[in-house]
Design an enzyme around this catalytic site. Structure first.
Site, PDB file in Angstrom:
ATOM      1  CB  CYS A 243      27.542  31.300  38.706  1.00  0.00           C
ATOM      2  SG  CYS A 243      28.812  31.737  37.502  1.00  0.00           S
TER       3      CYS A 243
ATOM      4  CE  LYS B 147      29.875  34.885  34.724  1.00  0.00           C
ATOM      5  NZ  LYS B 147      30.369  33.795  33.843  1.00  0.00           N
TER       6      LYS B 147
ATOM      7  CG  ASP C 199      36.742  29.311  33.961  1.00  0.00           C
ATOM      8  OD1 ASP C 199      35.761  28.854  33.351  1.00  0.00           O
ATOM      9  OD2 ASP C 199      36.724  30.395  34.567  1.00  0.00           O
TER      10      ASP C 199
ATOM     11  N   GLY D 127      46.902  35.189  48.633  1.00  0.00           N
ATOM     12  CA  GLY D 127      45.627  35.822  48.371  1.00  0.00           C
ATOM     13  C   GLY D 127      45.485  37.156  49.048  1.00  0.00           C
TER      14      GLY D 127
END
Length: 735
Positions: free
Chosen positions: A402, A405, A475, A525
């Protein structure tokens, strides 16, 4: 560090090293210094740190620290561009060329090398139940800490079974370690033959004298017939009481080798003089794991160390399709055996000598050998003493996870410039800035959607898959929803079809496991060839409107609870340069794989009003989103921020994520001047991969909520602050 960062050449062959023994650490170092194009190493190790046998007596005696006597496999694997699989191998599928594990999918290989050492030979009835074996060393060192505490409380009768060099050194080291305590302890050495058998008569005589002067009771030619609780019985019918019994009677093979189909000699892998299996030419074995059938040698550390260079050369040759070259170990070698007072005895053939100078010589040899694997060049060519590059430096390594980002400011400006058409189906969308989108489906029911992906931040593809899935699921949990299905977004560099297939399978298998734990399934996917390994998921969940968590719903007086410790950004930045400790990374990876679902359930049951997940924009950035939407302020207690082991040290050393500088823009929300790049303030802006939930919980429920979290799904949870009314100038106040 993923191996793709070392080379852009497609991977065509996999060499898997099982075990972090002395020979394998040499292979890793040399492959790091001179990579073999198209060949990737993978290290499988159940322990992240390898103890050096030559320094173990000194470690037991207290002369060396834990770090001085161990090789950290994490930075060594990083330097080698090798994948590190921190797991215990339990078998081999030789027909399919796969390593078998108990708790994860098999791992394919083209060439395999085994350097897993040995276990304790507890072949006396009762020894396994009532004695403490020296191997595995990690468990023995844990027992040593318990022994020290017991020895402070009362005098102990300590018996060591095994009169070889290892048993004698261990007993004398234990005696030295406990000698400064309040009690005088009784030591006995029991051996079925003569003490120091295998060495010359003069060496034996020296150690008889040393043991006698140390008041150690020596029982030679005393085979042990049985061990009972607090007592061992000899073949002659005598008994010897003990409070602690240490078992050092020689090595035994790992039992799972017997299930592999490899040809064995007394349970050890039979190899030729090139260390190649006599039954399977794509398998190599060294050290205590193997027996060179045509030229056997004792199971001694010196042979494991000296096997490193020829093993490395033969693995290179085998990877290129060339025949390996035989190696002949010397028959006689010098043993330097330490006593308990910085004194050592030298033994070789008929020669023996002793003295303090020999101990200092041994100490220099051991330290010099360890430095080769403890002091490594940096990934960018700097030495350990050099300062790390600033995250703003264009030459700095770009973080993965992360920490990769797009900066929050850039993202916010892009969203402002977009003008998506409104839709009656979208209840919470782009402009609301929540953790996930919320769509209206049937009356009273809502669909919650999110997407997350990033580049690999860890070389183990199975663990990466678990982290990537948990990160995306976070999330959903932060919105108060239940996940149902996920679509994968996967990218891998080009390589041999078998290599790419196994890498993709390992990643998705880890993800499927994490999704299954969350009650969700992988529904489909997309995959593609890319420059660096990446993985992400579009996750769909469902929720009732009245059960949604919203960032701005907190009230003044609410306590702020964080469910996971901070520091993954700094640790991953340090790990990229080989500067993070393996044991700290093991903890960080364990936290990144910890699902936030059970923690979300605890927060809900204690009336949490507002929740968000702390990920790429750091604690300060995500808290700023909450207070910005609520119109309130917050107080954060810096001293109560939970940090991962090693995170503070990484920040102090200047290892910050490349996203850290943009995250530090959130400092405008904080009262007073702070230096966002320095601890402890740096922790506020550290980007988190698969980080914890930040929740506003009613004050009357906060302590019970914290106890429930710590006692179950979130042992690292902490109350980090409080929600307050808006101040005149500041939104976040630090205490």
């Amino acid at each position: 560090m993923p191996s793709e960062m070392k080379s852009s050449i497609p991977i065509e062959k996999e060499i898997v090293l099982v075990g972090g023994g002395h020979a394998h650490v040499h292979v890793l170092k040399r492959f790091g210094m001179r990579p073999l194009p198209g060949v990737r190493l993978t290290l499988v190790a159940d322990e992240i740190e390898t103890p050096y046998s030559g320094m173990l007596p000194g470690l037991i005696a207290g002369r060396y620290t834990h770090d001085e006597a161990h090789i950290d496999l994490w930075p060594l694997a990083t330097f080698a561009g090798a994948r590190l699989i921190h797991a215990r191998a339990t078998g081999l599928d030789l027909a399919g060329r796969r390593v078998i594990f108990a708790d994860r999918p098999p791992l394919r290989f083209d060439l395999l090398s085994l350097d897993i050492g040995s276990t304790a030979r507890a072949n006396v009835p009762g020894a396994a139940e009532h004695a403490t074996p020296v191997r595995p060393v990690r468990k023995f060192l844990r027992w040593l800490g318990e022994l020290h505490a017991n020895a402070e409380a009362r005098p102990l009768k300590i018996v060591v079974a095994g009169g070889g060099a290892g048993g004698v050194e261990l007993l004398l080291s234990l005696r030295h370690r406990l000698s400064g305590g309040p009690h005088r302890h009784d030591f006995t050495l029991v051996t079925e033959g003569e003490v120091m058998s295998g060495h010359n008569a003069r060496t034996t005589g020296i150690f008889r004298r040393i043991l006698n002067t140390r008041n150690v009771r020596l029982l030679e030619r005393t085979p042990v017939a049985e061990v009972r609780a607090g007592e061992l019985g000899t073949v002659a019918g005598d008994t010897q009481p003990f409070d602690e019994l240490v078992w050092t009677t020689g090595p035994a093979p790992h039992p799972w080798l017997a299930t592999t189909g490899l040809e064995l000699a007394e349970g050890f892998v039979s190899v030729d003089r090139a260390f190649r299996s006599v039954s399977h030419d794509f398998v190599f074995a060294v050290g205590d794991t193997a027996t060179v059938v045509s030229d056997p040698r004792p199971k001694a550390g010196v042979f494991a160390v000296r096997a490193g260079p020829p093993l490395e050369a033969n693995l290179r040759r085998a990877a290129r399709g060339l025949p390996p070259r035989p190696f002949r170990a010397q028959r006689h070698f010098l043993s330097l055996i330490s006593t308990d007072d910085e004194h050592a005895v030298a033994s070789r053939g008929p020669f023996a000598a002793e003295g303090d100078l020999l101990w200092r010589w041994k100490d220099r040899i051991d330290r010099r050998w360890m430095r080769k694997y403890q002091v490594l060049p940096d990934m960018a060519g700097e030495t350990k003493a050099d300062a790390p590059l600033s995250p703003q430096d264009p030459e700095a390594m770009r973080c993965a996870g992360c920490g990769a980002k797009i900066p929050a400011g850039v993202l916010a400006r892009v969203i402002e410039r977009l003008d998506p058409p409104p839709s009656p189906a979208v209840m919470v969308g782009l402009r609301e800035g929540e953790d996930a989108a919320v769509l209206r489906t049937t009356p009273g029911a809502l669909m919650v959607q999110t997407v997350d992906f990033f580049r690999a931040m860890v070389s183990d593809p199975f663990v990466f898959g678990r982290i990537a899935a948990n990160h995306a699921l976070s999330d959903i949990w932060a919105m108060g929803a239940d996940p149902a299905a996920a679509l994968a977004i996967a990218g891998l560099p080009p390589g041999a079809p078998d290599v790419v297939e196994d890498e993709l399978f390992q990643m998705l298998a880890g993800a499927v496991e994490a999704l299954r734990e969350a009650g969700a399934t992988l529904a489909g996917g997309h995959s593609a060839e890319v420059a660096e390994t990446m993985l992400g998921f579009a996750v769909t969940g469902s929720a009732r409107q009245e059960r949604l968590f919203r960032k701005g719903a907190m009230l003044a007086g609410d306590r702020l609870i964080l469910t996971k410790p901070l520091g993954t950004g700094a640790l991953l930045a340090a790990a990229m340069r080989g500067r993070a400790k393996g044991r700290d990374m093991a903890v960080a990876l364990r936290e990144m794989q910890r699902s936030s679902g059970p923690a979300a359930a605890v927060l809900r049951s204690h009336g949490a009003r507002a929740v968000t997940d702390v990920t790429g924009f750091g604690l300060a950035g995500h808290l700023a989103e909450m207070i910005g939407r609520s119109g309130l302020a917050a107080t954060v207690e810096l001293g109560r921020l939970p940090l991962l082991p090693g995170a503070l040290e990484a920040m102090e050393a200047g290892y910050l994520s490349t996203l850290h500088p943009s995250n530090a823009e959130a400092a405008r929300w904080i009262e007073g001047a702070i230096v966002a790049e320095r601890p402890p303030h740096a922790a506020l802006f550290d980007p988190q991969t698969a980080g914890g939930l930040l929740a506003a919980v009613p004050p009357q429920a906060a302590e019970s909520c914290l106890l429930a979290l710590r006692g179950g799904p979130a042992p690292g949870a902490a109350i980090v602050g409080e929600v307050a009314c808006t101040g005149a100038h500041a939104f976040i106040r630090l205490e």
